[in-house]
Design a protein around this motif. Structure first.
Motif, short mmCIF file in Angstrom:
data_model
loop_
_atom_site.label_atom_id
_atom_site.label_comp_id
_atom_site.label_asym_id
_atom_site.label_seq_id
_atom_site.Cartn_x
_atom_site.Cartn_y
_atom_site.Cartn_z
N ALA A 1 0.83 -1.21 0.00
CA ALA A 1 0.00 0.00 0.00
C ALA A 1 0.87 1.26 0.00
CB ALA A 1 -0.92 -0.01 1.22
N HIS A 2 1.97 1.23 0.75
CA HIS A 2 2.87 2.38 0.79
C HIS A 2 3.53 2.61 -0.57
CE1 HIS A 2 5.81 5.23 2.35
NE2 HIS A 2 6.77 4.50 1.78
N ARG A 3 3.97 1.54 -1.20
CA ARG A 3 4.62 1.67 -2.51
C ARG A 3 3.67 2.19 -3.58
NH1 ARG A 3 7.74 -3.09 -5.03
NH2 ARG A 3 8.08 -1.41 -6.51
N ARG A 4 2.42 1.79 -3.50
CA ARG A 4 1.46 2.17 -4.55
C ARG A 4 0.61 3.39 -4.17
NH1 ARG A 4 -0.70 -3.76 -6.74
NH2 ARG A 4 1.38 -4.69 -7.02
N GLY A 5 0.87 3.92 -2.99
CA GLY A 5 0.17 5.13 -2.60
C GLY A 5 -1.30 4.93 -2.28
N TRP A 6 -1.66 3.75 -1.78
CA TRP A 6 -3.05 3.49 -1.45
C TRP A 6 -3.40 4.11 -0.10
CZ3 TRP A 6 -2.77 -2.47 -2.56
CH2 TRP A 6 -2.73 -2.66 -3.95
N GLY A 7 -4.66 4.50 0.03
CA GLY A 7 -5.16 4.96 1.31
C GLY A 7 -6.09 3.92 1.91
N GLY A 8 -6.91 4.35 2.85
CA GLY A 8 -7.90 3.46 3.43
C GLY A 8 -9.12 3.33 2.54
N ASP A 9 -9.96 2.36 2.84
CA ASP A 9 -11.17 2.14 2.02
C ASP A 9 -12.44 2.58 2.72
OD1 ASP A 9 -10.01 0.82 -0.34
OD2 ASP A 9 -9.37 -0.67 1.11
N THR A 10 -12.35 2.91 3.99
CA THR A 10 -13.47 3.51 4.70
C THR A 10 -12.95 4.69 5.50
OG1 THR A 10 -13.14 2.05 6.63
CG2 THR A 10 -14.69 1.29 4.95
N ALA A 11 -13.79 5.69 5.67
CA ALA A 11 -13.38 6.86 6.45
C ALA A 11 -13.14 6.45 7.90
CB ALA A 11 -14.45 7.94 6.37
N PHE A 12 -12.08 7.01 8.47
CA PHE A 12 -11.79 6.70 9.87
C PHE A 12 -12.94 7.21 10.73
CE2 PHE A 12 -10.15 7.72 14.06
CZ PHE A 12 -9.53 6.53 14.41
N SER A 13 -13.45 6.34 11.57
CA SER A 13 -14.59 6.70 12.43
C SER A 13 -14.32 6.18 13.83
CB SER A 13 -15.89 6.10 11.87
OG SER A 13 -16.92 6.18 12.81
N TRP A 14 -14.25 7.13 14.78
CA TRP A 14 -14.08 6.71 16.17
C TRP A 14 -15.25 5.85 16.62
CZ3 TRP A 14 -9.75 6.66 18.57
CH2 TRP A 14 -8.76 7.61 18.31
N LYS A 15 -16.43 6.13 16.08
CA LYS A 15 -17.61 5.37 16.48
C LYS A 15 -17.49 3.91 16.06
CE LYS A 15 -22.64 5.14 16.02
NZ LYS A 15 -23.85 5.73 15.39
N LEU A 16 -17.14 3.69 14.76
CA LEU A 16 -17.03 2.31 14.27
C LEU A 16 -15.87 1.58 14.95
CD1 LEU A 16 -17.62 2.75 10.42
CD2 LEU A 16 -19.17 1.75 12.11
N LEU A 17 -14.73 2.27 15.07
CA LEU A 17 -13.59 1.65 15.72
C LEU A 17 -13.89 1.36 17.19
CD1 LEU A 17 -10.66 0.71 15.52
CD2 LEU A 17 -9.94 3.05 16.07
N GLY A 18 -14.58 2.29 17.83
CA GLY A 18 -14.93 2.09 19.23
C GLY A 18 -15.88 0.93 19.41
N THR A 19 -16.86 0.80 18.48
CA THR A 19 -17.81 -0.31 18.55
C THR A 19 -17.10 -1.65 18.39
OG1 THR A 19 -19.59 1.08 17.66
CG2 THR A 19 -19.89 -1.31 17.53
N ALA A 20 -16.18 -1.72 17.39
CA ALA A 20 -15.43 -2.96 17.16
C ALA A 20 -14.56 -3.29 18.37
CB ALA A 20 -14.57 -2.83 15.91
#
Length: 467
Positions: free
Chosen positions: A191-210
């Motif tokens: 991902a670093h070599r090809r310049g990829w980002g994430g596929d979902t927006a960072f969300s404290w809510k989703l991360l917190g739920t998980a």
């Protein structure tokens, strides 16, 4: 001896299925030697499957099929998206984490590739990932299935080597986590070599739920431990913790807590002595039925029937391989072929580290041409006496053998995961093979680590066994 081995190789080269080639080679040896009664063929084949641990095979296969048809794989995928989808190369990480979770229920690489792989490859293609990358990471992560417990190859190896299947299950946890970290590092590097980002927006809510869901799962064994320390019986503590967990899951409607609980229940139940590894396979099926029919109500009778029929078909093929391999391995032993190969190994080296290198090369070669179950059944009688003579722990060697054979599943001409993913992704076998090649790097790094650092494999079984 040479009649047995050469006829097997010739039948393989002309395209005969592995199990049929072993059975016919064994029959030809018995017919030409005249020293073994014909009835031995049937007796040894029946003895090969007349084993209590092998009862785990159909139940683990059924558990994986039920998880797929009940839509539980979709819940696992969504949980993984919430947990790591925001990272660089997000869906690559999701693919790996999803396989880690699914591994705790199915025990087979093919179930992972066919179940989660179908969802993951489609999602990655929809997000603009190259099909080859999606196939490569899915194939590599599918090998986690038999490493992280429960594991069908561990059941077969434990039966053949006469070692504790529960200890093998425990031994696979840390190597599975090491392999997971190597794969995620590979995704991050690409991902670093090809310049990829994430596929979902960072969300404290989703991360917190998980994160909360993970904490709820981890709180289950902690609550049992605390209650037992307070004087509550283990059975009552587990029942109370399970009732509270079900109430919390019903009230908060967690996405994946119940699916995440499967490996906790299986490993915890075996560790506490509630059930054997074989009975753990039945527990996995009961849990899958509970989730599909009661908790999520996502399983129809038609889907249940299909899962059962698929299980019968897969089990029949696996056990036919076991029966054919059993008579073949027995003849290798009685004809002194196994002893001759053992003597050749020991004549070449008495150094256990060099032996492990040679054994790795041999198992990798065999794994490219012979089915995992057949390979274990044939190789264990040959290699185990050397392993014991050189002072190598058979549980450690079981992990080494299994990971080698998992790598073989990704190779032509007989790599089953390779063919499953080629069909799922609608790629040629040649393109699928090229897509998998870069992912051999984390697999080989893990293989080297667990081969030459036995503590990675043995620390956890020794810790649990010392209590």
């Amino acid at each position: 001896m040479w009649i047995l081995i050469l006829s097997f190789l010739v039948l393989m080269l002309v395209g005969m299925p592995v199990a049929v080639a072993m059975a016919l080679a064994s029959l030809l040896y018995i017919w030409t030697s005249g020293t073994v009664p014909d009835v031995i063929l049937a007796q040894r084949m029946i003895a090969g499957v007349e084993s209590f641990p092998l009862l785990a095979v159909p139940f683990f296969i059924l558990a994986g099929n039920l998880m797929n048809v009940a839509g539980i794989t979709g819940r696992i995928y969504n949980f993984a998206v919430a947990l790591v989808g925001w990272m660089r190369g997000g869906l690559g990480h999701v693919n790996i984490i999803g396989s880690v979770i699914f591994s705790g229920m199915s025990g087979t690489a093919i179930a992972d590739a066919a179940g989660l792989g179908t969802i993951e490859i489609k999602a990655m293609k929809d997000h603009g990932y190259e099909t080859e990358f999606a196939v490569g990471v899915t194939a590599a992560s599918a090998t986690l299935g038999p490493i992280i417990p429960p594991s069908l190859p561990f059941v077969i190896y434990g039966m053949m080597a006469n070692v504790s299947i529960g200890s093998l299950f425990l031994a696979g946890i840390i190597p599975g986590l090491v392999l997971t970290l190597f794969m995620m590092a590979t995704v991050a590097w690409i991902a670093h070599r090809r310049g990829w980002g994430g596929d979902t927006a960072f969300s404290w809510k989703l991360l917190g739920t998980a994160t909360i869901e993970i904490m709820v799962v981890l709180a289950f064994p902690l609550a049992i431990w605390l209650m037992t320390k307070a004087g509550v019986s283990t059975n009552m503590a587990a029942l109370s913790a399970l009732v509270v967990l079900l109430a919390l899951d019903w009230y908060f409607d967690f996405s994946a807590v119940m699916a995440l609980m499967a490996p906790v229940i299986l490993i915890g139940g075996m560790t506490l002595g509630w059930f054997t590894p074989t009975e753990a396979a039945v527990a996995a099926v009961i849990w899958a039925l509970f989730l599909g029919l009661v908790r999520y109500r996502s399983m129809t009778m038609r889907a249940l029937t299909k899962a059962t029929l698929d299980t019968i078909e897969t089990t029949a093929s696996v056990l036919f391989i076991v029966t054919a391999a059993s008579i073949f391995a027995w003849l290798l032993t009685t004809s002194q072929a196994a002893q001759a190969l053992s003597d050749a190994f020991l004549g070449f080296t008495q150094n256990k580290w060099l032996f492990l290198l040679l054994a790795n090369l041999l198992i990798l070669l065999v794994g490219c041409f012979i089915d995992t179950t057949a390979a274990i059944t044939i190789l264990v009688p040959i290699l185990l006496p050397i392993v014991l003579k050189l002072g190598i722990d058979p549980i450690h060697f079981g992990l080494v053998m299994t990971l080698n054979l998992m790598i073989g599943l990704l190779h032509p001409p007989l790599g089953m995961v390779l063919f499953v993913l080629a069909r799922v992704a609608k790629l040629s076998v040649e393109r699928t093979t090229m897509a998998i090649l870069p992912w051999l790097v984390p697999l080989f790094l893990t293989l080297i680590a667990i081969t030459y650092v036995p503590e990675i494999t043995l620390w956890l079984p020794q810790l649990v066994g010392s209590k």
